[in-house]
Write a protein that holds these residues in place. Structure first.
Motif, PDB file in Angstrom:
ATOM      1  N   THR A   1       0.818  -1.215   0.000  1.00  0.00           N
ATOM      2  CA  THR A   1       0.000   0.000   0.000  1.00  0.00           C
ATOM      3  C   THR A   1       0.849   1.260   0.000  1.00  0.00           C
ATOM      4  N   GLU A   2       2.146   1.111   0.279  1.00  0.00           N
ATOM      5  CA  GLU A   2       2.992   2.303   0.313  1.00  0.00           C
ATOM      6  C   GLU A   2       3.306   2.826  -1.086  1.00  0.00           C
ATOM      7  N   ILE A   3       3.067   2.006  -2.098  1.00  0.00           N
ATOM      8  CA  ILE A   3       3.445   2.405  -3.444  1.00  0.00           C
ATOM      9  C   ILE A   3       2.250   3.020  -4.161  1.00  0.00           C
ATOM     10  N   THR A   4       2.364   4.297  -4.504  1.00  0.00           N
ATOM     11  CA  THR A   4       1.281   4.997  -5.196  1.00  0.00           C
ATOM     12  C   THR A   4       1.452   4.855  -6.699  1.00  0.00           C
ATOM     13  N   ILE A   5       2.673   5.102  -7.161  1.00  0.00           N
ATOM     14  CA  ILE A   5       2.938   5.033  -8.596  1.00  0.00           C
ATOM     15  C   ILE A   5       3.840   3.842  -8.901  1.00  0.00           C
ATOM     16  N   HIS A   6       3.322   2.898  -9.666  1.00  0.00           N
ATOM     17  CA  HIS A   6       4.171   1.781 -10.095  1.00  0.00           C
ATOM     18  C   HIS A   6       4.933   2.185 -11.330  1.00  0.00           C
ATOM     19  N   HIS A   7       6.198   1.772 -11.391  1.00  0.00           N
ATOM     20  CA  HIS A   7       6.832   1.906 -12.704  1.00  0.00           C
ATOM     21  C   HIS A   7       7.126   0.517 -13.237  1.00  0.00           C
ATOM     22  N   GLU A   8       6.960   0.411 -14.539  1.00  0.00           N
ATOM     23  CA  GLU A   8       7.114  -0.895 -15.177  1.00  0.00           C
ATOM     24  C   GLU A   8       8.572  -1.338 -15.125  1.00  0.00           C
ATOM     25  N   PRO A   9       8.821  -2.592 -14.728  1.00  0.00           N
ATOM     26  CA  PRO A   9      10.203  -3.079 -14.786  1.00  0.00           C
ATOM     27  C   PRO A   9      10.646  -3.173 -16.238  1.00  0.00           C
ATOM     28  N   SER A  10      11.926  -2.875 -16.494  1.00  0.00           N
ATOM     29  CA  SER A  10      12.402  -2.904 -17.878  1.00  0.00           C
ATOM     30  C   SER A  10      12.410  -4.337 -18.397  1.00  0.00           C
ATOM     31  N   ALA A  11      12.170  -4.470 -19.676  1.00  0.00           N
ATOM     32  CA  ALA A  11      12.037  -5.800 -20.267  1.00  0.00           C
ATOM     33  C   ALA A  11      13.395  -6.443 -20.521  1.00  0.00           C
ATOM     34  N   SER A  12      14.387  -5.649 -20.817  1.00  0.00           N
ATOM     35  CA  SER A  12      15.673  -6.241 -21.198  1.00  0.00           C
ATOM     36  C   SER A  12      16.743  -5.994 -20.128  1.00  0.00           C
ATOM     37  N   THR A  13      17.819  -6.754 -20.229  1.00  0.00           N
ATOM     38  CA  THR A  13      18.913  -6.615 -19.271  1.00  0.00           C
ATOM     39  C   THR A  13      20.063  -5.800 -19.855  1.00  0.00           C
ATOM     40  N   LYS A  14      19.754  -5.081 -20.932  1.00  0.00           N
ATOM     41  CA  LYS A  14      20.786  -4.318 -21.628  1.00  0.00           C
ATOM     42  C   LYS A  14      21.503  -3.336 -20.708  1.00  0.00           C
ATOM     43  N   ARG A  15      20.706  -2.597 -19.897  1.00  0.00           N
ATOM     44  CA  ARG A  15      21.286  -1.552 -19.059  1.00  0.00           C
ATOM     45  C   ARG A  15      22.221  -2.170 -18.010  1.00  0.00           C
ATOM     46  N   ILE A  16      21.834  -3.343 -17.479  1.00  0.00           N
ATOM     47  CA  ILE A  16      22.658  -4.010 -16.463  1.00  0.00           C
ATOM     48  C   ILE A  16      24.030  -4.329 -17.040  1.00  0.00           C
ATOM     49  N   TRP A  17      24.038  -4.900 -18.247  1.00  0.00           N
ATOM     50  CA  TRP A  17      25.326  -5.287 -18.840  1.00  0.00           C
ATOM     51  C   TRP A  17      26.144  -4.070 -19.226  1.00  0.00           C
ATOM     52  N   LYS A  18      25.452  -3.002 -19.630  1.00  0.00           N
ATOM     53  CA  LYS A  18      26.183  -1.779 -19.951  1.00  0.00           C
ATOM     54  C   LYS A  18      26.932  -1.284 -18.707  1.00  0.00           C
ATOM     55  N   VAL A  19      26.226  -1.279 -17.566  1.00  0.00           N
ATOM     56  CA  VAL A  19      26.858  -0.810 -16.326  1.00  0.00           C
ATOM     57  C   VAL A  19      27.981  -1.753 -15.909  1.00  0.00           C
ATOM     58  N   PHE A  20      27.790  -3.055 -16.154  1.00  0.00           N
ATOM     59  CA  PHE A  20      28.870  -4.001 -15.849  1.00  0.00           C
ATOM     60  C   PHE A  20      30.148  -3.609 -16.601  1.00  0.00           C
ATOM     61  N   TRP A  21      30.027  -3.325 -17.880  1.00  0.00           N
ATOM     62  CA  TRP A  21      31.211  -2.952 -18.670  1.00  0.00           C
ATOM     63  C   TRP A  21      31.809  -1.649 -18.188  1.00  0.00           C
ATOM     64  N   ILE A  22      30.923  -0.689 -17.835  1.00  0.00           N
ATOM     65  CA  ILE A  22      31.440   0.583 -17.317  1.00  0.00           C
ATOM     66  C   ILE A  22      32.256   0.340 -16.048  1.00  0.00           C
ATOM     67  N   LEU A  23      31.695  -0.469 -15.127  1.00  0.00           N
ATOM     68  CA  LEU A  23      32.402  -0.732 -13.863  1.00  0.00           C
ATOM     69  C   LEU A  23      33.729  -1.422 -14.123  1.00  0.00           C
ATOM     70  N   LEU A  24      33.706  -2.376 -15.051  1.00  0.00           N
ATOM     71  CA  LEU A  24      34.929  -3.135 -15.337  1.00  0.00           C
ATOM     72  C   LEU A  24      36.001  -2.221 -15.919  1.00  0.00           C
ATOM     73  N   ILE A  25      35.600  -1.375 -16.854  1.00  0.00           N
ATOM     74  CA  ILE A  25      36.589  -0.495 -17.497  1.00  0.00           C
ATOM     75  C   ILE A  25      37.134   0.515 -16.484  1.00  0.00           C
ATOM     76  N   ILE A  26      36.240   1.093 -15.666  1.00  0.00           N
ATOM     77  CA  ILE A  26      36.728   2.056 -14.655  1.00  0.00           C
ATOM     78  C   ILE A  26      37.721   1.367 -13.724  1.00  0.00           C
ATOM     79  N   THR A  27      37.389   0.133 -13.293  1.00  0.00           N
ATOM     80  CA  THR A  27      38.290  -0.578 -12.380  1.00  0.00           C
ATOM     81  C   THR A  27      39.645  -0.808 -13.020  1.00  0.00           C
ATOM     82  N   MET A  28      39.647  -1.137 -14.325  1.00  0.00           N
ATOM     83  CA  MET A  28      40.923  -1.380 -14.989  1.00  0.00           C
ATOM     84  C   MET A  28      41.734  -0.091 -15.117  1.00  0.00           C
ATOM     85  N   VAL A  29      41.041   1.010 -15.397  1.00  0.00           N
ATOM     86  CA  VAL A  29      41.758   2.293 -15.465  1.00  0.00           C
ATOM     87  C   VAL A  29      42.357   2.626 -14.090  1.00  0.00           C
ATOM     88  N   GLU A  30      41.556   2.395 -13.035  1.00  0.00           N
ATOM     89  CA  GLU A  30      42.047   2.657 -11.677  1.00  0.00           C
ATOM     90  C   GLU A  30      43.290   1.834 -11.376  1.00  0.00           C
TER      91      GLU A  30
END
Lengths: 292, 144
Positions: free
Chosen positions: B8-37
């Motif tokens: 009942t605490e949720i007034t506005i639902h947002h639809e979960p994204s259908a694809s996992t594209k964004r997750i994998w994009k962030v994975f690559w970003i994290l990996l590349i940043i770690t390698m640069v570090e």
């Protein structure tokens, strides 16, 4: 479905009758817990930073963390901790994939990705166990406060990574070193004899086995290094451990269909928040202890 | 899929994204940043830079990259970026305390170091050996 048409900007969040945060109670409380936990970790890391800033000398992490399992004495700075970091990032990805499957009510997907997350967590813990073991049982020749030589590992009571000692001073300290410590000094570089065999030898025999040019002797480093390193990585490791336990419970509940009957996978999301937080803390532990 | 009313605490639902594209994009970003570090961290070691502007610039870059990683983990993996503004603020605003916390305590540590070096010369001599290129003989058989 129809609710998505309402924009969040048109909603009067603070006029009562609804949660102004638009998030389920348990998740909100998990967020507040994680916020307070970040202050705990932050206080530890800042305390470490304060002590480090108060010292004239601090060991170089690339010198301290240069070992890799099975690579013997090869100098591989930061290689192993990179592997640990990669494992933790990877397990964070599998966790967010489990949450993603939960959003779509896909039980098998949740179970599969939770299982991989648990594997990642266990791998990380094993790596940490190896790293601690290697640091504690390491044999490093140092100059003692009595100007003799001794062999110590990285423990809470001693740090072997002080400034490098001039061979002339090391040679002089060697003449004052008691015979039982000489046996340890020889053993630190040459494992062809057991420590018991070396202890049976005479002082002259032992001195004959020591080549001063090959002997790496350091002064003792700041004693606070060990307490902070083991304290903070240990506290983080404890979080990883409890995260693995929580994830195992979640895996079993998902497998038994508890969440399917409930109609939602919110518990997976809450466990996921905790697991990502563990990864988040590692970003800063990695930064403060290994990189800078 | 259908929406069971989760809470009942949720007034506005947002639809979960259908694809996992964004997750994998962030994975690559994290990996590349770690390698640069890692590259930057190792360059500190390989160049054995003296304490100074260049070393602080490299360390500062590593810290900023780590903050970027933290942002991606919190915003995408923990989905805080998908929450409403009220929710984001109730978490982020208290964390602002860290700005004071870090500045005050690191400043305190460094001021303690300066005071001790100023008033305890022997401490300074004993502990600054490692910062010189060549190890100088400070106490050849001084005591004992």
């Amino acid at each position: 479905m129809t609710t998505t048409a309402v924009s969040q900007h048109q909603t009067k969040w603070w006029s009562g009758g609804k949660s102004p945060f638009n998030i389920e109670y348990g998740k909100l409380m998990m967020w507040y817990f994680l916020m307070s936990d970040s202050f705990t970790f932050g206080a530890f890391l800042i305390s470490y930073g304060t002590i480090r800033f108060s010292q004239n000398y601090w060991p170089n992490p690339s010198v301290v963390f240069n070992a890799f399992p099975g690579a013997g004495h090869a100098n591989l700075p930061l290689a192993f901790v990179s592997l640990m970091t990669f494992i933790l990032i990877m397990s964070s990805v599998t966790m967010v994939l489990a949450v993603h499957e939960g959003h779509h009510g896909n039980k098998n997907g949740v179970v599969k990705w939770m299982a991989w997350t648990i594997v990642g967590g266990l791998c990380f813990l094993s790596c940490q166990a190896w790293e601690w073991h290697h640091l504690i049982t390491g044999e490093h020749v140092v100059l003692t406060d009595q100007n003799t030589l001794d062999v110590i590992g990285q423990t809470m009571g001693g740090n072997p990574w002080g400034p490098h000692l001039d061979p002339a001073i090391a040679g002089e300290a060697l003449t004052r070193t008691p015979v039982e410590d000489l046996a340890k000094v020889v053993h630190a570089h040459d494992h062809s004899h057991s420590i018991d065999q070396l202890r049976a030898m005479s002082r002259e025999q032992l001195l004959g086995m020591i080549n001063l040019d090959e002997l790496h002797v350091n002064r003792k480093g700041p004693i606070a290094f060990g307490g902070y390193f083991y304290g903070i990585t240990g506290f983080h490791g404890f979080h990883v451990f409890s995260g693995v336990i929580i994830n195992i419970v979640m895996l079993i509940m998902a497998q038994k269909g508890v969440f399917e009957r409930r109609g939602h996978y919110l518990m997976i999301e809450k466990a996921g928040l905790y697991w990502h937080f563990v990864d988040l803390v590692w970003v800063f532990v990695f930064l403060c202890f290994y990189l800078i | 899929m259908e929406h069971t009313n989760v809470s009942t605490e949720i007034t506005i639902h947002h639809e979960p994204s259908a694809s996992t594209k964004r997750i994998w994009k962030v994975f690559w970003i994290l990996l590349i940043i770690t390698m640069v570090e890692l590259g930057l961290g190792l360059s500190l070691y390989a160049l054995s830079l003296p304490e100074g502007l260049r070393m602080h610039l490299i360390k500062g870059t590593i810290i900023i990259l780590s903050l970027a990683k933290a942002y991606y983990i919190v915003s995408v993996f923990m989905h805080l970026g998908d929450e409403i503004r009220n929710m984001i603020m109730t978490i982020v605003v208290p964390l602002m305390l860290f700005i004071w916390f870090i500045l005050a305590f690191l400043g305190d540590g460094s001021s303690y170091k300066n005071l001790r070096n100023k008033y305890d010369r022997s401490y300074k001599e004993r502990t600054e050996i490692g910062t010189h290129k060549k190890d100088t003989v400070v106490h050849p058989g001084g005591k004992d």
